[in-house]
Design an enzyme around this catalytic site. Structure first.
Site, PDB file in Angstrom:
ATOM      1  NE  ARG A  58       0.188   1.655   3.358  1.00  0.00           N
ATOM      2  CZ  ARG A  58       1.036   2.629   3.487  1.00  0.00           C
ATOM      3  NH1 ARG A  58       2.456   2.304   3.597  1.00  0.00           N
ATOM      4  NH2 ARG A  58       0.742   3.950   3.615  1.00  0.00           N
ATOM      5  N   GLY A  59       0.324   2.350  -0.125  1.00  0.00           N
ATOM      6  CA  GLY A  59       1.000   3.644  -0.300  1.00  0.00           C
ATOM      7  C   GLY A  59       1.071   3.936  -1.576  1.00  0.00           C
ATOM      8  CB  ALA A  60       0.073   7.193  -3.508  1.00  0.00           C
ATOM      9  CG  ASP A  90      -3.539   7.808  -1.159  1.00  0.00           C
ATOM     10  OD1 ASP A  90      -3.587   8.426  -0.123  1.00  0.00           O
ATOM     11  OD2 ASP A  90      -2.970   6.766  -1.328  1.00  0.00           O
ATOM     12  CE  LYS A 143      -5.260   5.417   4.584  1.00  0.00           C
ATOM     13  NZ  LYS A 143      -6.176   4.424   3.695  1.00  0.00           N
TER      14      LYS A 143
END
Lengths: 356, 356
Positions: free
Chosen positions: B52-54, B241, B251
C-alpha cells in the site's frame, strides 16, 4: 420508542447492601450485571472503566461512600467517619478529570458527617446515594426535553464517545436529548464516532442506540470533518466530564469536532447536568488524565505499535467555550455569552445543599 | 542516520521473474518478505493492503504489468498483448482512489505496446518497471531535499497514515522529508497519528521511524487538534493518493488535520511525487473507496460494534487546496496560487514520455 426494558446502568441493591452495575468493558458482546461489595472493588471497576461516564461516576461515587458506610464495622462514630473518609479519598483518586465523581462522593459524605450516630449515618448515606441516582434520571429527562427543542424535525446528529444511558443511570445526556427528540416524533439519524482508543462509540453508543431502534452509523473519529464537508451532518452533540468557567472537558476528540463544526458552520452542543459544572476553576487548573500506553499500542493481544515508541494517551481534551453554541442542562439551555448565562447555574456548593 | 540496512518495500527479482515485497499487514510484529508469481496474487496483496502507499502502488502496478508480460505463454503478439491488457485491467480495479497505481500500469503498458515482438515486449516491460522503481527512490530523495528546507532547525511534525519508506520503494515522501531534515542535522520530533481503522500510523510509521532512531510519539487521530491547541505541533506533513486541480486526496483524517492546522495557524504541507497529480480532474470526479465494515466493527476476532449497526468506512478524504500551504514535489515546492504553480507540473502524459 424503546421496545425493550430500559437499561439501568448502576443501582443500589438494598437486600445485599451492595452496588450492581453493567460491566461496560464486556459490551457489545455481553450485557452482564456485576456486583461490588467493597469500595476497593468499586475503585477497580471505575479505573478499568467498567463503570464510566460523568453522571454515572457521580452515582458511583455517591454509592461508593454509602457502601463504605454500610460495610464499616466500626461502632465508634469517629472511627466510622475515618473509614468513610478513607473510602472517599480512594474513590476520588480513581479518575481525576470527571468532576461528577467528586461531586457524588462529597454529597453523600456531607450527609454522613451530619449524622449523630453510626446507625443514622448508614441510613442517611444509602438514602442520599439513592437520591443522587433518582435525581440523575429526572435530570436526564429534563435535559432531554430542553435539548430536543434545538433539533430540527429531521436531522443527522454527530456524537462522540458515549453520553448515553450507559453514562448515567438511564436515558443519557447527549443521547438523552436524541432519545427525547425521537420520542417527540423527530426523524433523527445518529453518526457515532468510534472514539479511540477505547471505542466507547462503537461498543456503547452504537449498542444502546441500536437496542432502542434508533438509526445509527459508525465512523472512524477522523472522518467526522469530511462528513461535515460533504453536508452529511446537521449538528454535533456531546456530553461533558467537567465544565469550567472557560472550557468544556470531554472525551479526547471532542475539541477536534468543535473546531470542524465551527469551520463548517454547524452547531456544536454540549449536554451536561449541573453536577458537571466547576465554575470556580479555569481550564489551566484541571488535570487531564493520561492513560496507559497499552490502550493505543495493543488491541487485545494484538500489537499495534512497537514497544519502543512513546505514546501520548490523553483521556480528555478541553474545548474553549467560544466554540460551544449551547450547553443543555436540566434547568434549561445556556447560550453565549456564558459569563452571563452561567449566573443561572449559581454556586455549585449552594446547589448541593439543596440536593438539586 | 539510519544505522540499519535500508528498507526495500518492493522489488523485481530478476532470477525468478517475480515481485518481492514486505507484507505490511504483518508489521509491526514481523517484517517478512513475500513473493508474487502471478498477477492474481499481486491483486490480492494490493486489495489486502499487504502492499500500500501511493508511490509503492505505482511501482506495484508497473511490476504487475511486467509480471503479466514475463509470465504470458502466448507467442502471438496480439494474444500476448490481450493477456497483458487483462492483467492491467485487473490491477487497475483493485484500488480506485490512488492515481499512482494506474500511472505505473499505464507506463509499462505503453512500453509493451511499442514492442515489435513478444520477446522485446517482455524485456521492455521489466526494464520499464525497474525504471519506475529506481526513479521512485530518486524522486523521494529530491522531494526530501526540497521539503526539508521548510522545516525549522528544531520542530515537532505531525503526520498521518504512512507516507514513508513503506509507502514507496524506500525513504518515503512525507517521512522522506522528515528523514532528509534529520539527515541535515535538524532536531525533528514526530507525532504519528494511529490512523484508524487500519492503524498504518501505529503499525508502519512508528515502526519505520523507530527503526531509524527518529523520535516518534503515537497518538489517537482525535487528539491532534488538542495538541495543536497546546502548542505541541509546529507543522503537519502528509502524503497524497491523488492531487486533482482543486483537492488533495489522502488517507481519511487528513482533511480534519488540515482544518485544525488552519484554525491554529500551523502550516499544512503535502509531500507527493508528480505521479500523484491528476490535474485534468476535479474532486467531484473522483471515486472515494469505501472499505469493508469489518475494519471498524472488529479488531481481529474482537467485536467492537454490534452487527446491526451501519458503518461508513471511507478510505480517503479530500482536502481543498486552500487549506494546503505547500505541495512538496521532486521538482520543487509548489505554493499557492496553485492555478499558477501547477503550470510547472505540466501535462502528466508529456512527463511520462520523458520518463521523469
Amino acid at each position: 420508542m424503546p421496545e425493550r426494558e430500559e437499561l439501568c446502568t448502576i443501582a443500589w441493591e438494598r437486600e445485599t447492601g451492595s452496588i450492581v452495575y453493567i460491566d461496560q468493558t464486556l459490551l457489545p458482546g455481553r450485557c452482564e450485571q456485576m456486583r461490588c461489595t467493597t469500595v476497593e472493588d468499586l475503585a477497580r471497576a471505575i479505573r478499568r472503566l467498567e463503570v464510566r461516564g460523568a453522571p454515572a461516576l457521580g452515582i458511583a461515587g455517591a454509592m461508593g461512600v454509602a457502601l463504605a458506610a454500610v460495610r464499616s464495622t466500626e461502632a465508634d462514630l469517629g472511627r466510622f467517619l475515618a473509614d468513610v473518609g478513607r473510602a472517599a479519598d480512594l474513590l476520588r483518586s480513581t479518575r481525576p478529570t470527571a468532576v461528577n465523581l467528586a461531586w457524588g462522593i462529597d454529597r453523600v459524605a456531607r450527609k454522613v458527617a451530619m449524622a449523630a450516630s453510626v446507625v443514622e449515618a448508614k441510613a442517611l448515606a444509602v438514602a442520599e446515594a439513592n437520591a443522587v441516582a433518582e435525581e440523575d434520571e429526572l435530570t436526564c429527562r429534563r435535559l432531554g426535553a430542553f435539548g430536543e427543542e434545538l433539533f430540527p424535525t429531521a436531522c443527522t446528529a454527530l456524537t462522540h464517545c458515549n453520553a448515553g444511558a450507559l453514562a448515567c443511570r438511564c436515558w443519557g445526556t447527549a443521547l438523552g436529548v436524541i432519545r427525547s427528540a425521537v420520542a417527540a416524533g423527530k426523524d433523527v439519524r445518529v453518526i457515532a464516532c468510534e472514539t479511540r482508543p477505547l471505542n466507547q462509540g462503537s461498543r456503547l453508543t452504537c449498542w444502546e442506540l441500536a437496542r432502542d431502534g434508533i438509526d445509527v452509523t459508525l465512523i472512524p473519529d477522523s472522518s467526522a470533518a469530511y462528513l461535515m464537508r460533504k453536508g452529511a451532518i446537521d449538528l454535533v452533540i456531546v456530553g461533558a466530564d467537567r465544565i469550567t468557567k472557560d472550557a468544556v472537558f470531554n472525551k479526547i476528540g471532542t475539541y477536534m469536532h468543535a473546531v470542524a463544526a465551527r469551520h463548517h458552520g454547524i452547531p456544536f452542543y454540549v449536554a451536561a447536568p449541573l453536577s458537571t459544572f466547576d465554575l470556580a476553576r479555569t481550564e489551566s487548573e484541571i488535570t487531564v488524565e493520561e492513560r496507559d500506553r497499552a490502550e493505543l499500542a495493543y488491541c487485545g493481544d494484538r500489537q499495534l505499535a512497537p514497544d519502543s515508541v512513546n505514546v501520548l494517551n490523553y483521556a480528555f481534551d478541553a474545548t474553549p467555550l467560544d466554540l460551544v453554541d449551547a450547553i443543555i442542562t436540566e434547568i434549561g439551555v445556556l447560550r453565549p455569552p456564558y459569563s452571563e448565562s452561567f449566573r443561572l447555574v449559581g454556586n455549585p456548593a449552594h446547589r448541593r445543599g439543596q440536593g438539586a
